[in-house]
Design a protein around this motif. Structure first.
Motif, PDB file in Angstrom:
ATOM      1  N   LEU A  57       0.740  -1.034   0.158  1.00  0.00           N
ATOM      2  CA  LEU A  57      -0.086   0.076  -0.014  1.00  0.00           C
ATOM      3  C   LEU A  57       0.769   1.301  -0.022  1.00  0.00           C
ATOM      4  O   LEU A  57       0.323   2.314  -0.326  1.00  0.00           O
ATOM      5  N   ARG A  59       3.242   4.329  -1.202  1.00  0.00           N
ATOM      6  CA  ARG A  59       3.384   4.948  -2.308  1.00  0.00           C
ATOM      7  C   ARG A  59       4.767   5.260  -2.684  1.00  0.00           C
ATOM      8  O   ARG A  59       5.138   5.813  -3.923  1.00  0.00           O
ATOM      9  N   ARG A 180      -2.590   6.288   7.826  1.00  0.00           N
ATOM     10  CA  ARG A 180      -3.223   6.152   6.623  1.00  0.00           C
ATOM     11  C   ARG A 180      -3.123   4.934   6.047  1.00  0.00           C
ATOM     12  O   ARG A 180      -4.043   4.197   5.425  1.00  0.00           O
ATOM     13  N   LEU A 181      -1.844   3.993   6.431  1.00  0.00           N
ATOM     14  CA  LEU A 181      -1.686   2.786   5.927  1.00  0.00           C
ATOM     15  C   LEU A 181      -2.906   1.745   6.731  1.00  0.00           C
ATOM     16  O   LEU A 181      -3.503   0.843   5.790  1.00  0.00           O
ATOM     17  N   ARG A 183      -5.752   2.473   7.558  1.00  0.00           N
ATOM     18  CA  ARG A 183      -7.275   3.025   7.068  1.00  0.00           C
ATOM     19  C   ARG A 183      -7.339   2.185   5.985  1.00  0.00           C
ATOM     20  O   ARG A 183      -8.434   1.352   5.489  1.00  0.00           O
ATOM     21  N   GLN A 184      -6.431   2.194   5.049  1.00  0.00           N
ATOM     22  CA  GLN A 184      -6.326   1.313   3.778  1.00  0.00           C
ATOM     23  C   GLN A 184      -6.289  -0.053   3.666  1.00  0.00           C
ATOM     24  O   GLN A 184      -7.153  -0.870   3.070  1.00  0.00           O
ATOM     25  N   ALA A 185      -5.644  -0.675   4.589  1.00  0.00           N
ATOM     26  CA  ALA A 185      -5.502  -1.931   4.889  1.00  0.00           C
ATOM     27  C   ALA A 185      -6.871  -2.581   5.456  1.00  0.00           C
ATOM     28  O   ALA A 185      -6.942  -3.631   5.396  1.00  0.00           O
TER      29      ALA A 185
END
Length: 252
Positions: A57, A59, A180-181, A183-185
């Motif tokens: 995830l 960037r 952030r990671l 939330r995305q995961a």
């Protein structure tokens, strides 16, 4: 004895609808003197699939290297953010740097840093790294080389994408990244989980405890206890193994 477990307390703030009485006589209540806290939840770690998800995830090369470094070396986030470029001995032979340690490795030292990062362990140590981690560092170094403001900064992890460019990453920067990671995961992840991940992988790989203790920078062996995690498959295997033994004994 029971009376000693409670005491009278004047209620300054009342919940909605509460009747304090005409003379405020109900504002006095007996409250507990001893308050019990909920047991601290066990520290968590990431399995290999979860770790791969987090890395996937990211960037930027910098973020991939940071995650891989923490998970591969067991460093605390303060130790990682406090690294200087002079600490990265990623050559096969570091004799030219005045270091007698063979193979790629990183040095962890306690020092004052502009970003407030601090190595908790008071004694310096070195940690071996894999070729994969060296490759990730090379990718990050290339990415970093395109930011002029970072060229003369000795700190390893610096701001490359937000102002002030070239300034050493802070705990706040790292927290924003991991939040952030997460939330995305879709699952919880924070830097210290990667330290537990490294320790768990080493222990499950039958690395001697004293070696793991040294890698983590622990002075006391008792400090290792929070890092000993049993995976679901370990617990199921233990139960099934005992059941198989008992079944065999019953047949006899």
């Amino acid at each position: 004895m029971v009376a000693q477990l409670s005491e009278q307390k004047h209620l300054s703030y009342l919940p909605p609808g509460y009747n304090p009485g005409e003379d405020g006589q109900f504002r006095v209540a007996r409250t507990k003197v001893i308050k019990f806290k909920v047991a601290i939840e066990g520290f968590e770690w990431l399995n290999q699939q979860q770790l791969a998800t987090i890395v996937g995830l990211t960037r930027h090369a910098r973020d991939r290297f940071l995650i891989a470094l923490l998970a591969g070396t067991g460093m605390r986030i303060g130790e990682g953010l406090g690294l200087r470029r002079e600490d990265m001995h990623f050559l096969a032979n570091s004799a030219g740097l005045g270091c007698q340690v063979s193979g790629p490795h990183v040095h962890v030292r306690r020092r004052r840093n502009s970003n407030g990062a601090l190595a908790k362990a008071r004694f310096p140590r070195w940690i071996p790294v894999t070729e994969e981690l060296v490759t990730l560092y090379a990718d990050y170094d290339f990415e970093r080389g395109r930011v002029v403001e970072a060229s003369n900064v000795d700190m390893v992890f610096v701001n490359l994408f937000k102002a002030p460019l070239g300034r050493a990453m802070t705990y706040h920067n790292a927290k924003d990244l991991f939040d952030r990671l997460a939330r995305q995961a879709g699952f919880k992840v924070h830097p210290h989980m990667l330290r537990h991940t490294a320790a768990t992988v080493w222990v499950r790989g039958r690395t001697p405890r004293d070696v793991v203790q040294n890698l983590l920078g622990h002075v006391s062996a008792s400090s290792m206890e929070p890092y000993l995690h049993a995976a679901e498959e370990d617990k199921r295997e233990a139960v099934e193994r005992v059941a198989a033994i008992q079944k065999g004994q019953n047949r006899e």
